[in-house]
Write an enzyme that holds these catalytic residues in place. Structure first.
Site, short mmCIF file in Angstrom:
data_model
loop_
_atom_site.label_atom_id
_atom_site.label_comp_id
_atom_site.label_asym_id
_atom_site.label_seq_id
_atom_site.Cartn_x
_atom_site.Cartn_y
_atom_site.Cartn_z
N ARG A 10 0.82 -1.12 0.05
CA ARG A 10 0.01 -0.32 0.11
C ARG A 10 0.79 1.33 -0.02
NH1 ARG A 10 -3.52 -1.06 4.84
NH2 ARG A 10 -2.52 -3.07 5.17
N GLU A 15 1.18 -5.15 13.72
CA GLU A 15 0.35 -5.21 14.44
C GLU A 15 -0.47 -6.74 14.63
OE1 GLU A 15 -3.22 -2.72 13.67
OE2 GLU A 15 -4.09 -3.03 15.37
O1 LIG Z 1 2.81 0.28 11.59
P1 LIG Z 1 3.00 -0.98 11.48
O2 LIG Z 1 2.45 -1.61 12.80
O3 LIG Z 1 4.26 -1.44 10.98
O4 LIG Z 1 1.69 -1.10 10.26
C1 LIG Z 1 1.52 -0.32 9.28
C2 LIG Z 1 1.72 -1.27 7.75
O5 LIG Z 1 1.00 -2.26 7.97
C3 LIG Z 1 0.36 -2.39 6.66
O6 LIG Z 1 1.26 -3.08 5.71
P2 LIG Z 1 1.16 -4.74 5.72
O7 LIG Z 1 2.55 -5.15 5.87
O8 LIG Z 1 -0.28 -5.19 6.09
O9 LIG Z 1 1.03 -4.91 3.89
P3 LIG Z 1 0.47 -4.35 2.60
O10 LIG Z 1 0.65 -2.89 2.40
O11 LIG Z 1 1.06 -5.24 1.55
O12 LIG Z 1 -1.13 -4.47 2.76
C4 LIG Z 1 0.45 -0.97 6.17
O13 LIG Z 1 0.34 -0.63 4.81
C5 LIG Z 1 1.67 -0.39 6.80
O14 LIG Z 1 2.88 -0.74 5.89
N1 LIG Z 2 -5.45 -1.76 11.59
C1 LIG Z 2 -4.89 -1.59 10.51
N2 LIG Z 2 -5.46 -1.09 9.19
C2 LIG Z 2 -5.17 -1.19 8.02
N3 LIG Z 2 -3.62 -1.24 7.83
C3 LIG Z 2 -2.95 -1.59 9.03
N4 LIG Z 2 -1.75 -2.13 9.15
C4 LIG Z 2 -1.39 -2.44 10.41
N5 LIG Z 2 -2.45 -2.18 11.16
C5 LIG Z 2 -3.35 -1.88 10.16
#
Ligand SMILES: O=P(O)(O)OC[C@H]1O[C@H](OP(=O)(O)OP(=O)(O)O)[C@H](O)[C@@H]1O
Ligand SMILES: Nc1ncnc2[nH]cnc12
Length: 186
Positions: free
Chosen positions: A69, A106
């Site tokens: 993302r 998370e």
């Molecule tokens: O602050 P944090 O606890 O590290 O979480 C934030 C991250 O979590 C999500 O990524 P995710 O790893 O879910 O991957 P995606 O972008 O592929 O959906 C989001 O896009 C952030 O990069």
């Molecule tokens: N609660 C949340 N919603 C969307 N993206 C996330 N990445 C980590 N925590 C998330």
């Protein structure tokens, strides 16, 4: 005579209204912040990119965006700033020599990698992502940037889950310049 650009007609509250809460995804107890309605709004998406770009300090050389993302927002912000875009990727995706790091999310653990020659030493780097939750992803990316000799000057995200305490985590990594367009306190 003055003209109001279309992007400034969309407030951060309007951006917040385009982010949906999805309870218990991807696991019980987590409320997932779904940005897909925001992406479906050309005005909302454009305003978000413009606001992220406007939050950046001057003289940014490189924007780092994290798979997946972070790519959605990081790449257009890099174009808006006239900066390079560096993709920070999940493991096994980049074809040449990488540096990588593993960290907690998370809802799990993750590894991120960047090409070893992606950042010129001394380059001024902005990190862009959609969500700042625990701060683990940004901290891990900051670690990669610094291992390559980059100077991390700022972080910009669409939304912050402040109740998870990411600012303290980032402060512990020497990261104090953080902008979130939308903040959730609980
Ligand atoms: O602050 P944090 O606890 O590290 O979480 C934030 C991250 O979590 C999500 O990524 P995710 O790893 O879910 O991957 P995606 O972008 O592929 O959906 C989001 O896009 C952030 O990069
Ligand atoms: N609660 C949340 N919603 C969307 N993206 C996330 N990445 C980590 N925590 C998330």
């Amino acid at each position: 005579m003055s003209a109001t650009p279309a992007a400034t007609a969309v407030s951060n509250a309007d951006i917040a209204a385009l982010i949906a809460d999805v309870p218990d995804f991807p696991k019980p107890g987590v409320t997932f912040k779904d940005i897909t309605p925001l992406l479906s709004s050309p005005e909302g998406f454009a305003a978000t990119v413009a606001a992220l770009a406007a939050s950046a300090p001057s003289g940014i050389d490189v924007v780092c965006g994290m798979e997946a993302r972070g790519f959605i927002f990081g790449a257009p912000v890099a174009l808006a700033l006239g900066a390079a875009f560096v993709p920070v990727r999940k493991p096994g995706k980049l074809p040449r020599e990488v540096v990588e790091t593993t960290y907690d999310l998370e809802y799990g653990t993750e590894t991120l990698a960047v090409h070893a020659d992606a950042i010129t030493p001394g380059a001024r780097v902005l990190i862009v992502d959609d969500v700042l939750a625990t701060g683990g992803t940004v901290a891990a990316t900051a670690d990669l940037v610094r291992r390559l000799g980059g100077s991390l000057v700022s972080v910009s995200v669409v939304l912050e889950l402040a109740f998870l305490g990411p600012r303290a985590v980032l402060a512990g990594h020497g990261i104090d310049a953080v902008t979130a367009l939308v903040t959730y306190e609980d």
